[in-house]
Motif scaffolding. Structure first.
Motif, PDB file in Angstrom:
ATOM      1  N   THR A  85      -3.626   3.461  -1.281  1.00 10.77           N
ATOM      2  CA  THR A  85      -3.863   2.770  -2.548  1.00 10.77           C
ATOM      3  C   THR A  85      -3.139   1.430  -2.518  1.00 10.77           C
ATOM      4  O   THR A  85      -1.951   1.352  -2.213  1.00 10.77           O
ATOM      5  N   THR A 114       0.855  -1.185   0.000  1.00 11.64           N
ATOM      6  CA  THR A 114       0.000   0.000   0.000  1.00 11.64           C
ATOM      7  C   THR A 114       0.892   1.236   0.000  1.00 11.64           C
ATOM      8  O   THR A 114       1.991   1.233   0.561  1.00 11.64           O
ATOM      9  N   VAL A 149      -1.643   9.656  -6.707  1.00 10.37           N
ATOM     10  CA  VAL A 149      -1.890   8.344  -6.116  1.00 10.37           C
ATOM     11  C   VAL A 149      -2.072   8.588  -4.624  1.00 10.37           C
ATOM     12  O   VAL A 149      -1.159   9.068  -3.947  1.00 10.37           O
TER      13      VAL A 149
END
Length: 116
Positions: A80, A62, A76
């Motif tokens: 994520t 992550t 981003v």
């Protein structure tokens, strides 16, 4: 009889010892025996995430920080999830695909391994 390592320059197996040095008769390369022992353990680079966990190809990670994308207005976001990473030996250590963004390279310092 001890097995001597091959020449680091030309990979010749005809290496011989000359006092504290190892010598290759084919390319005339000379190196110390202590360098040969140290080089044998340095073959593989260990990739670690921001928390110090060892990363491997195929791991899921992550993102731990918002990452701005060069040449795009996209970001981003933290949290994520990135699946099936591939480790490479470059400035950005991870090659991956992120849903909504496509193929991308990341640095290991900005990710954390997900335990599954």
């Amino acid at each position: 009889m001890t097995t001597l390592p091959p020449c680091p320059k030309c990979n010749s197996t005809f290496v011989y010892e000359d006092q504290a040095m190892l010598v290759c008769p084919e390319c005339a390369h000379e190196w110390s025996a202590s360098e040969a022992g140290a080089a044998a353990g340095d073959d593989e680079k260990v990739y670690r995430d921001a928390a110090g966990n060892v990363l491997q190809d195929g791991d899921t990670v992550t993102v731990i920080k918002d990452l701005k994308l060069k040449g795009s207005a996209g970001v981003v976001k933290v949290g994520t999830k990135v699946k099936n990473i591939r480790l490479v030996d470059r400035d950005h250590d991870i090659d991956c695909k992120i849903d909504g963004f496509g193929a991308m390279s990341l640095k290991t310092e900005f990710v954390r391994k997900v335990s599954e």
